[in-house]
Design an enzyme around this catalytic site. Structure first.
Site, PDB file in Angstrom:
ATOM      1  N   LEU A 144       0.821  -1.214   0.000  1.00  0.00           N
ATOM      2  CA  LEU A 144       0.000   0.000   0.000  1.00  0.00           C
ATOM      3  C   LEU A 144       0.857   1.267   0.000  1.00  0.00           C
ATOM      4  O   LEU A 144       1.846   1.367   0.728  1.00  0.00           O
ATOM      5  CB  LEU A 144      -0.922   0.006   1.226  1.00  0.00           C
ATOM      6  CG  LEU A 144      -1.883  -1.181   1.339  1.00  0.00           C
ATOM      7  CD1 LEU A 144      -2.806  -0.998   2.548  1.00  0.00           C
ATOM      8  CD2 LEU A 144      -2.700  -1.377   0.077  1.00  0.00           C
ATOM      9  N   HIS A 145       0.438   2.212  -0.830  1.00  0.00           N
ATOM     10  CA  HIS A 145       1.094   3.532  -0.871  1.00  0.00           C
ATOM     11  C   HIS A 145       0.015   4.595  -0.721  1.00  0.00           C
ATOM     12  O   HIS A 145      -1.177   4.273  -0.559  1.00  0.00           O
ATOM     13  CB  HIS A 145       1.889   3.682  -2.174  1.00  0.00           C
ATOM     14  CG  HIS A 145       1.101   3.331  -3.402  1.00  0.00           C
ATOM     15  ND1 HIS A 145      -0.001   4.050  -3.823  1.00  0.00           N
ATOM     16  CD2 HIS A 145       1.230   2.308  -4.291  1.00  0.00           C
ATOM     17  CE1 HIS A 145      -0.498   3.519  -4.926  1.00  0.00           C
ATOM     18  NE2 HIS A 145       0.231   2.443  -5.224  1.00  0.00           N
ATOM     19  N   GLY A 151      -1.456   6.356  -2.787  1.00  0.00           N
ATOM     20  CA  GLY A 151      -2.547   6.244  -3.759  1.00  0.00           C
ATOM     21  C   GLY A 151      -3.654   5.354  -3.191  1.00  0.00           C
ATOM     22  O   GLY A 151      -4.830   5.736  -3.173  1.00  0.00           O
ATOM     23  N   HIS A 152      -3.272   4.180  -2.675  1.00  0.00           N
ATOM     24  CA  HIS A 152      -4.273   3.307  -2.051  1.00  0.00           C
ATOM     25  C   HIS A 152      -4.932   4.015  -0.859  1.00  0.00           C
ATOM     26  O   HIS A 152      -6.138   3.912  -0.659  1.00  0.00           O
ATOM     27  CB  HIS A 152      -3.612   2.033  -1.502  1.00  0.00           C
ATOM     28  CG  HIS A 152      -3.010   1.133  -2.535  1.00  0.00           C
ATOM     29  ND1 HIS A 152      -1.662   0.877  -2.608  1.00  0.00           N
ATOM     30  CD2 HIS A 152      -3.580   0.420  -3.533  1.00  0.00           C
ATOM     31  CE1 HIS A 152      -1.428   0.038  -3.599  1.00  0.00           C
ATOM     32  NE2 HIS A 152      -2.568  -0.248  -4.179  1.00  0.00           N
ATOM     33  N   GLU A 195      -7.747   6.119 -10.771  1.00  0.00           N
ATOM     34  CA  GLU A 195      -7.686   6.400 -12.219  1.00  0.00           C
ATOM     35  C   GLU A 195      -6.316   6.087 -12.795  1.00  0.00           C
ATOM     36  O   GLU A 195      -6.136   6.079 -13.999  1.00  0.00           O
ATOM     37  CB  GLU A 195      -8.029   7.867 -12.475  1.00  0.00           C
ATOM     38  CG  GLU A 195      -9.492   8.170 -12.275  1.00  0.00           C
ATOM     39  CD  GLU A 195      -9.846   9.608 -12.586  1.00  0.00           C
ATOM     40  OE1 GLU A 195      -8.906  10.435 -12.709  1.00  0.00           O
ATOM     41  OE2 GLU A 195     -11.048   9.902 -12.665  1.00  0.00           O
ATOM     42  N   GLN A 240      -8.572  -0.364 -16.269  1.00  0.00           N
ATOM     43  CA  GLN A 240      -9.121  -1.283 -15.274  1.00  0.00           C
ATOM     44  C   GLN A 240     -10.430  -0.727 -14.695  1.00  0.00           C
ATOM     45  O   GLN A 240     -11.413  -1.451 -14.519  1.00  0.00           O
ATOM     46  CB  GLN A 240      -8.096  -1.505 -14.161  1.00  0.00           C
ATOM     47  CG  GLN A 240      -8.652  -2.221 -12.946  1.00  0.00           C
ATOM     48  CD  GLN A 240      -7.583  -2.591 -11.949  1.00  0.00           C
ATOM     49  OE1 GLN A 240      -6.913  -3.596 -12.114  1.00  0.00           O
ATOM     50  NE2 GLN A 240      -7.408  -1.789 -10.905  1.00  0.00           N
ATOM     51  N   MET A 284       1.992   7.154  -8.300  1.00  0.00           N
ATOM     52  CA  MET A 284       2.280   6.151  -7.267  1.00  0.00           C
ATOM     53  C   MET A 284       1.810   4.772  -7.729  1.00  0.00           C
ATOM     54  O   MET A 284       0.739   4.628  -8.302  1.00  0.00           O
ATOM     55  CB  MET A 284       1.599   6.527  -5.965  1.00  0.00           C
ATOM     56  CG  MET A 284       2.275   7.708  -5.337  1.00  0.00           C
ATOM     57  SD  MET A 284       1.773   7.925  -3.643  1.00  0.00           S
ATOM     58  CE  MET A 284       2.608   9.485  -3.315  1.00  0.00           C
TER      59      MET A 284
HETATM   60  O1  PAF Z   1      -5.384  -2.686  -9.104  1.00  0.00           O
HETATM   61  C1  PAF Z   1      -5.119  -3.710  -8.439  1.00  0.00           C
HETATM   62  O2  PAF Z   1      -4.398  -3.660  -7.446  1.00  0.00           O
HETATM   63  C2  PAF Z   1      -5.700  -5.049  -8.885  1.00  0.00           C
HETATM   64  O3  PAF Z   1      -5.778  -5.132 -10.271  1.00  0.00           O
HETATM   65  C3  PAF Z   1      -7.070  -5.360  -8.233  1.00  0.00           C
HETATM   66  C4  PAF Z   1      -8.137  -4.378  -8.675  1.00  0.00           C
HETATM   67  C5  PAF Z   1      -6.946  -5.351  -6.725  1.00  0.00           C
HETATM   68  C6  PAF Z   1      -7.542  -6.758  -8.664  1.00  0.00           C
HETATM   69  O4  PAF Z   1      -6.645  -7.743  -8.257  1.00  0.00           O
END
Ligand code: PAF
Length: 284
Positions: A35-36, A38-39, A150, A155, A186
């Site tokens: 995790l950074h 951004g998360h 984004e 995705q 990030m």
């Molecule tokens: O963006 C991600 O970290 C992955 O593609 C996700 C959405 C968690 C699916 O494994």
């Protein structure tokens, strides 16, 4: 203080059942860990609009098309859990593979069309893996809202389409890309960059910003593509998977920024694949 770690689907379900029974809304932030900020910005967005927040950490084998990429993906679960304490999240769902893909699992979720381009064209099977695991995470968590960056714009579009097509009752919320001070988007993969590659990495975003400025002034994409590509290779991005202008609505290729558009790039720097995308203002 610690964050409750939920390892099994039954532990997850007994928590979410209680919350829904109490009329509480649930937000989910799907991640693969490492995790950074951004998360963490997604976690903050989830906290701001949901009563309960679950962060999922699962390095999904189905979305890696190279075994070496899966093996080298950073795994930092203890650190991740520590970072989440200050957000007071209600749980980290960190299942092992058997909770997501039990023995005999043979279902594939595939979103046609928009997955044939950009990362989909360069990472065969990647978006089937993403759509499949995200479908599982949505149905397992029964969340009301899900938060995606984004930074992975394609995705985000794939997941929004999948949730609509499958009538999954969840709102998929896109949140802005968070950048380092030098402009580098990030990404958990930034941890894999050597010190030298890390100093070179922000050039991708600089080159994209220069191109976006020209496009917004009416310069056609084909007039600047070759220069941008040679700047990228000159900056150390030896293999460029793509550098393209595409419609925000459909991801179709554009030659002019005549409608809401984004520039998309993916390139390899010292063995690490970096991606980025930026908004291009509609040309006057
Ligand atoms: O963006 C991600 O970290 C992955 O593609 C996700 C959405 C968690 C699916 O494994």
């Amino acid at each position: 203080m610690t964050v409750p770690i939920l390892r099994t689907l039954s532990a997850l379900r007994s928590a979410t059942r209680e919350w829904h029974a109490a009329g509480e809304t649930i937000g989910v932030v799907p991640t693969m860990g490492a995790l950074h900020d951004g998360h963490l910005s997604l976690v903050a967005a989830a906290k701001a609009s949901c009563d309960r927040v679950i962060v999922t950490i699962f390095v999904n084998p189905k979305q890696f098309n190279k075994a070496s990429d899966l093996a080298s993906y950073p795994r930092t679960e203890e650190d991740d859990a520590r970072k989440l304490v200050r957000f007071d999240v209600d749980g980290v769902y960190a299942p092992d593979v058997s909770q997501i893909y039990p023995e005999g699992f043979c279902t594939n979720v595939s979103v046609a069309g928009m997955t044939d381009v950009l990362c989909g064209a360069h990472r065969p099977g990647h978006f089937d893996g993403v759509a499949t695991v995200v479908t599982k995470l949505f149905t397992q968590t029964s969340a009301d809202k899900a938060f995606f960056g984004e930074k992975d714009f394609q995705q985000l579009m794939v997941v929004q389409r999948m949730a609509r097509d499958l009538d999954i009752p969840i709102e998929v919320v896109g949140c802005p890309t968070i950048r380092e001070e030098d402009g580098l988007a990030m990404s958990s993969r930034n941890l894999l960059l050597s010190d030298r590659a890390r100093t070179m990495a922000p050039r991708m975003n600089e080159i994209m910003q220069e191109a976006a400025t020209a496009l917004s002034q009416g310069v056609p994409f084909d007039a600047l593509q070759a220069t941008a590509l040679s700047r990228l290779t000159g900056a150390g991005f030896i293999d460029v998977d793509y550098f393209e202008l595409r419609s925000c609505a459909t991801l179709s290729l554009l030659d002019h920024a005549s409608e809401p558009a984004r520039l998309f790039a993916a390139a390899w720097l010292a063995g690490v694949r970096l991606i980025d995308n930026i908004d291009v203002p509609v040309a006057r």
